[in-house]
Design a protein around this motif. Sequence first.
Motif, PDB file in Angstrom:
ATOM      1  N   PHE A  63       0.843  -1.192   0.000  1.00 31.93           N
ATOM      2  CA  PHE A  63       0.000   0.000   0.000  1.00 31.93           C
ATOM      3  C   PHE A  63       0.877   1.241   0.000  1.00 31.93           C
ATOM      4  N   ARG A  64       0.521   2.189  -0.827  1.00 28.53           N
ATOM      5  CA  ARG A  64       1.221   3.481  -0.861  1.00 28.53           C
ATOM      6  C   ARG A  64       0.313   4.538  -0.261  1.00 28.53           C
ATOM      7  N   VAL A  65       0.811   5.242   0.745  1.00 32.53           N
ATOM      8  CA  VAL A  65       0.041   6.320   1.352  1.00 32.53           C
ATOM      9  C   VAL A  65       0.143   7.547   0.450  1.00 32.53           C
ATOM     10  N   PRO A  66      -0.957   7.998  -0.142  1.00 34.16           N
ATOM     11  CA  PRO A  66      -0.889   9.164  -1.030  1.00 34.16           C
ATOM     12  C   PRO A  66      -0.589  10.434  -0.238  1.00 34.16           C
ATOM     13  N   PRO A  67       0.013  11.422  -0.877  1.00 36.40           N
ATOM     14  CA  PRO A  67       0.419  12.643  -0.157  1.00 36.40           C
ATOM     15  C   PRO A  67      -0.713  13.304   0.628  1.00 36.40           C
ATOM     16  N   ALA A  68      -1.937  13.293   0.100  1.00 35.99           N
ATOM     17  CA  ALA A  68      -3.046  13.956   0.783  1.00 35.99           C
ATOM     18  C   ALA A  68      -3.365  13.315   2.130  1.00 35.99           C
ATOM     19  N   LEU A  69      -2.967  12.020   2.294  1.00 36.37           N
ATOM     20  CA  LEU A  69      -3.246  11.313   3.546  1.00 36.37           C
ATOM     21  C   LEU A  69      -2.015  11.202   4.441  1.00 36.37           C
ATOM     22  N   GLU A  70      -0.955  11.894   4.086  1.00 31.69           N
ATOM     23  CA  GLU A  70       0.280  11.814   4.863  1.00 31.69           C
ATOM     24  C   GLU A  70       0.074  12.151   6.343  1.00 31.69           C
ATOM     25  N   PRO A  71      -0.767  13.145   6.701  1.00 31.81           N
ATOM     26  CA  PRO A  71      -1.000  13.412   8.132  1.00 31.81           C
ATOM     27  C   PRO A  71      -1.653  12.235   8.866  1.00 31.81           C
ATOM     28  N   GLU A 103      -2.580   5.832  10.839  1.00 31.56           N
ATOM     29  CA  GLU A 103      -3.936   5.291  10.841  1.00 31.56           C
ATOM     30  C   GLU A 103      -4.205   4.498   9.564  1.00 31.56           C
ATOM     31  N   CYS A 104      -3.710   5.015   8.424  1.00 26.59           N
ATOM     32  CA  CYS A 104      -3.897   4.321   7.140  1.00 26.59           C
ATOM     33  C   CYS A 104      -3.240   2.951   7.166  1.00 26.59           C
ATOM     34  N   LEU A 105      -2.007   2.900   7.625  1.00 26.20           N
ATOM     35  CA  LEU A 105      -1.275   1.630   7.631  1.00 26.20           C
ATOM     36  C   LEU A 105      -1.892   0.631   8.600  1.00 26.20           C
ATOM     37  N   GLU A 106      -2.386   1.126   9.723  1.00 29.48           N
ATOM     38  CA  GLU A 106      -3.029   0.227  10.682  1.00 29.48           C
ATOM     39  C   GLU A 106      -4.315  -0.354  10.095  1.00 29.48           C
ATOM     40  N   LEU A 107      -5.069   0.473   9.372  1.00 23.82           N
ATOM     41  CA  LEU A 107      -6.309  -0.002   8.759  1.00 23.82           C
ATOM     42  C   LEU A 107      -6.011  -1.064   7.697  1.00 23.82           C
ATOM     43  N   VAL A 108      -5.011  -0.808   6.861  1.00 19.80           N
ATOM     44  CA  VAL A 108      -4.644  -1.776   5.831  1.00 19.80           C
ATOM     45  C   VAL A 108      -4.158  -3.073   6.472  1.00 19.80           C
ATOM     46  N   GLU A 109      -3.433  -2.951   7.562  1.00 20.66           N
ATOM     47  CA  GLU A 109      -2.941  -4.156   8.245  1.00 20.66           C
ATOM     48  C   GLU A 109      -4.097  -4.992   8.782  1.00 20.66           C
TER      49      GLU A 109
END
Length: 262
Positions: free
Chosen positions: A138-146, A150-156
Amino acid sequence: MAHETTPSIHLIARPAVDLEGMRAYLEDVGGGSWLERRTAADTAPNAGELLVEFGGRACYRSWEPGLNVNVTKVRTDQRDYLKNILKSAHGSVLEHANYSFALRNVSRVATHEIVRHRAGAAYSQESLRYVRLVDIGFRVPPALEPLRQECLELVERLEEFQVSAAEKLKIDDDGIPFHVKKEVTSALRRLAPIGLSTDLILTMNLRTLRHVIEMRTDTGAEEELRLIFGRLGEIMVEEAPGLFQDFTRRDDGSWVPEFRKV
């Protein structure tokens, strides 16, 4: 465990020409000296550009002055000839030359948009009907960098579900037929993030590449598409410089041609 990825673009195939076949044709129509000039250099001719020029000159029998009584003067410099092709919008001859790329670790968001380009393109994509999701990239897009963590935990958590669901459904037990594995694998992909990383093999002809590179690097394009086709633009300016000679890369990253809609 879910992991971060970065898209990478690999040129895997380019045009090839049969010089003997070209020579045999040209001996029949009287244009053999043109090919001799194109192959006189120490380095091999650029096959894509040679193929496009060959197609263009065949249309007007413009190998040499006089072969077509309407043609009394021909452009001998290949770069000038190709510029005139672009300027005059004789884009059909660009369709003879195809290039193939392997797109690695691009999101399914990106591939859903890329495969909309049908004319002059071919695709082969990793199938999640057959490929089990046990390790989601998964690549975190720049708009979701803040919200990176949370993004990585959700994907996990979504990845953990893929693994645990397969275990509970016992699809790896001895004797489970492949068609059952395929059915469950197909069902589980519905609960995977659309932004997961995947691979796509892409083939486009030069006419299509010019159009899509311009379109998908525009400032209004989706940010991952701009990244992917920005890199494709870099590759093609180097790979076929005569046929991308009118392209300029602006400070905002967009590739803009002088001659549009070729």
